[in-house]
Design a protein around this motif. Sequence first.
Motif, short mmCIF file in Angstrom:
data_model
loop_
_atom_site.label_atom_id
_atom_site.label_comp_id
_atom_site.label_asym_id
_atom_site.label_seq_id
_atom_site.Cartn_x
_atom_site.Cartn_y
_atom_site.Cartn_z
N LEU A 173 0.84 -1.21 0.00
CA LEU A 173 0.00 0.00 0.00
C LEU A 173 0.87 1.25 0.00
CD1 LEU A 173 -2.79 1.48 0.48
CD2 LEU A 173 -2.32 1.21 2.93
N LEU A 174 0.56 2.16 -0.89
CA LEU A 174 1.19 3.48 -0.94
C LEU A 174 0.22 4.50 -0.37
CD1 LEU A 174 3.24 5.69 -2.05
CD2 LEU A 174 1.83 5.66 -4.12
N LEU A 175 0.68 5.32 0.56
CA LEU A 175 -0.08 6.46 1.06
C LEU A 175 0.76 7.71 0.82
CD1 LEU A 175 -1.42 4.99 4.42
CD2 LEU A 175 -2.69 5.28 2.28
N ALA A 176 0.24 8.65 0.05
CA ALA A 176 1.01 9.83 -0.33
C ALA A 176 0.18 11.08 -0.13
CB ALA A 176 1.46 9.73 -1.79
N HIS A 177 0.78 12.12 0.40
CA HIS A 177 0.14 13.41 0.56
C HIS A 177 -0.25 13.97 -0.81
CE1 HIS A 177 -0.56 17.54 1.85
NE2 HIS A 177 -0.40 17.18 3.11
N TYR A 178 -1.39 14.64 -0.86
CA TYR A 178 -1.82 15.24 -2.13
C TYR A 178 -0.74 16.14 -2.72
CZ TYR A 178 -3.83 18.55 -5.37
OH TYR A 178 -4.04 19.32 -6.48
N LEU A 179 -0.02 16.88 -1.89
CA LEU A 179 0.96 17.85 -2.36
C LEU A 179 2.31 17.24 -2.72
CD1 LEU A 179 0.26 20.83 0.10
CD2 LEU A 179 -0.28 20.73 -2.35
N LEU A 180 2.45 15.93 -2.61
CA LEU A 180 3.71 15.30 -2.98
C LEU A 180 3.84 15.24 -4.50
CD1 LEU A 180 6.25 13.75 -1.88
CD2 LEU A 180 4.96 11.65 -2.36
N GLY A 181 4.87 15.86 -5.04
CA GLY A 181 5.10 15.81 -6.48
C GLY A 181 5.40 14.39 -6.94
N HIS A 182 4.81 13.99 -8.07
CA HIS A 182 4.99 12.63 -8.57
C HIS A 182 4.82 12.64 -10.08
CE1 HIS A 182 0.67 13.19 -7.96
NE2 HIS A 182 0.49 12.32 -8.95
N ASN A 183 5.13 11.49 -10.71
CA ASN A 183 4.95 11.38 -12.15
C ASN A 183 5.08 9.92 -12.58
OD1 ASN A 183 4.47 12.27 -14.79
ND2 ASN A 183 5.85 14.01 -14.57
N ILE A 184 4.74 9.67 -13.83
CA ILE A 184 4.81 8.33 -14.41
C ILE A 184 6.25 8.03 -14.81
CG2 ILE A 184 4.04 6.90 -16.33
CD1 ILE A 184 1.53 8.76 -16.41
N GLY A 185 6.74 6.86 -14.44
CA GLY A 185 8.08 6.43 -14.84
C GLY A 185 8.05 5.52 -16.04
N GLY A 186 9.23 5.16 -16.51
CA GLY A 186 9.35 4.25 -17.65
C GLY A 186 9.23 2.80 -17.23
N ASN A 187 9.11 1.95 -18.21
CA ASN A 187 9.03 0.51 -17.96
C ASN A 187 9.88 -0.22 -18.99
OD1 ASN A 187 8.40 -2.10 -17.31
ND2 ASN A 187 6.19 -1.88 -17.50
#
Length: 238
Positions: A173-187
Amino acid sequence: MVPGAVPARLVAEASQVVDGLVAADPPAPDVRGPHNYFPTAAAAPSLGALLTGSGAFALAETLTGPGTLVPPWQVQVALNIPPFPHRPGMHHLDGVGPDLPDGRPGTFTLLAGVLLTDQPDDDGGNLWVWPGTHLTHAEYFRTHGPDALIAAGGYPPIPLPEPEQIRGRAGDLLLAHYLLGHNIGGNTSARTRRAAYYRIKRHGHDARWPDVLRDPWLEYDGIRAAVRNPPGRHPRRQ
């Protein structure tokens, strides 16, 4: 990340539902990288059960307070199809463009994610995150105002640390704050990455979204309590 938060039985049942979604509406043969489905929790109860039928929802409320969160009505089934040699150049925040009918952005309290496939190594379709940016974003919105989220199109111009890739196993399970910057990575692995994401709001969030952007712990009672009384410290008597 909370390892093994969701039982294998629920992961298996949800994976069968994802198989059905893919069979009914498969990605085009040339699709590589992200491909998403957005069923409602009511229409796909096995996907909703990953969060609300396990201990995951209660774990999320340890951050915000018991009984404070609204069960999400929608699930994002996120695939990352190889080969996808992508490396994100920057972060983003969700919920921007198009805005909602009342003009506010689609902010929420926290992001929960359940891994449906193993991703023990980097570059296997992992989600990328920029640690600490939930605090940097809040500082940015205190300076520039909450409407700066819309003005920036979900890409606030903040200084970024080195990113990290989320690793884990199916059922984590991942729990992340709304304000945490994120993005899609490669595969660059040999298999499609699967995950289920839930955008969860605290009761009353929509009315206070401008304050939430400026105060990262406004909706996080559990975090504020932990800061006041860290482990090993006895609460002060009143």
